[in-house]
Design a protein around this motif. Structure first.
Motif, short mmCIF file in Angstrom:
data_model
loop_
_atom_site.label_atom_id
_atom_site.label_comp_id
_atom_site.label_asym_id
_atom_site.label_seq_id
_atom_site.Cartn_x
_atom_site.Cartn_y
_atom_site.Cartn_z
N GLN A 1 0.82 -1.21 0.00
CA GLN A 1 0.00 0.00 0.00
C GLN A 1 0.85 1.26 0.00
N SER B 1 -5.25 9.57 3.16
CA SER B 1 -6.49 9.27 2.46
C SER B 1 -6.79 7.77 2.42
N ARG B 2 -5.76 6.94 2.58
CA ARG B 2 -5.93 5.49 2.62
C ARG B 2 -6.21 4.98 4.03
N GLY B 3 -6.27 5.90 4.99
CA GLY B 3 -6.56 5.52 6.37
C GLY B 3 -5.36 4.93 7.10
N LEU B 4 -4.14 5.23 6.64
CA LEU B 4 -2.95 4.65 7.25
C LEU B 4 -2.38 5.49 8.40
N ASP C 1 -1.60 11.13 0.59
CA ASP C 1 -2.04 9.86 0.03
C ASP C 1 -2.22 8.81 1.12
N LEU C 2 -1.24 8.68 2.01
CA LEU C 2 -1.35 7.68 3.08
C LEU C 2 -2.49 8.01 4.03
N THR D 1 2.82 12.35 -0.56
CA THR D 1 2.83 11.02 0.05
C THR D 1 2.06 11.01 1.36
#
Length: 126
Positions: free
Chosen positions: A33, A87-90, A84-85, A81
């Motif tokens: 991911q 937005s991916r729930g990370l 993005d992370l 970055t």
């Protein structure tokens, strides 16, 4: 040594880094991911390729303890970055502005905290 006389990059680089995790399957998915290219995996190890040919060897270890990863990462655009992370729930940490880098941390499922830094790669000769 490079056979290209116009190649000013250093002639060596890191080949492999490793990290243990008690949650290999989840950690393997996480590394994909965040942008690592899967190269090999089985029930005890997963290997990923990073830019420059470096490989992360992710090793299953039921006794692995959470903590700082034994490496950090660099990305071209740390702001993009980070967004993005997120937005991916990370759940990346807030961006910090250091003397050399902007950076943040992100924690993989096995508890390894990975620092992600802005780049300072140069193609200028030293």
């Amino acid at each position: 040594m490079s056979t290209d006389p116009n190649d000013s990059r250093p002639p060596v680089w890191v080949g492999h880094v490793s990290m243990s995790t008690a949650k290999l399957a989840e950690s393997r998915e996480f590394m994909q991911q965040i942008g690592m290219r899967p190269m090999f995996n089985n029930e005890s190890v997963a290997i990923f390729e990073l830019r420059g040919g470096t490989h992360l060897v992710l090793v299953a270890d039921a006794d692995a303890q959470p903590g700082d990863a034994p490496f950090d990462l660099m990305v071209e655009d740390v702001d993009v970055t980070h967004a993005d992370l997120a937005s991916r729930g990370l759940a990346p940490s807030p961006l910090e502005h250091g003397r050399i880098h902007k950076s943040f941390t992100v924690t993989e499922p096995g508890g390894g905290r990975i620092t992600v830094n802005s780049t300072h790669v140069s193609d200028l000769p030293v």
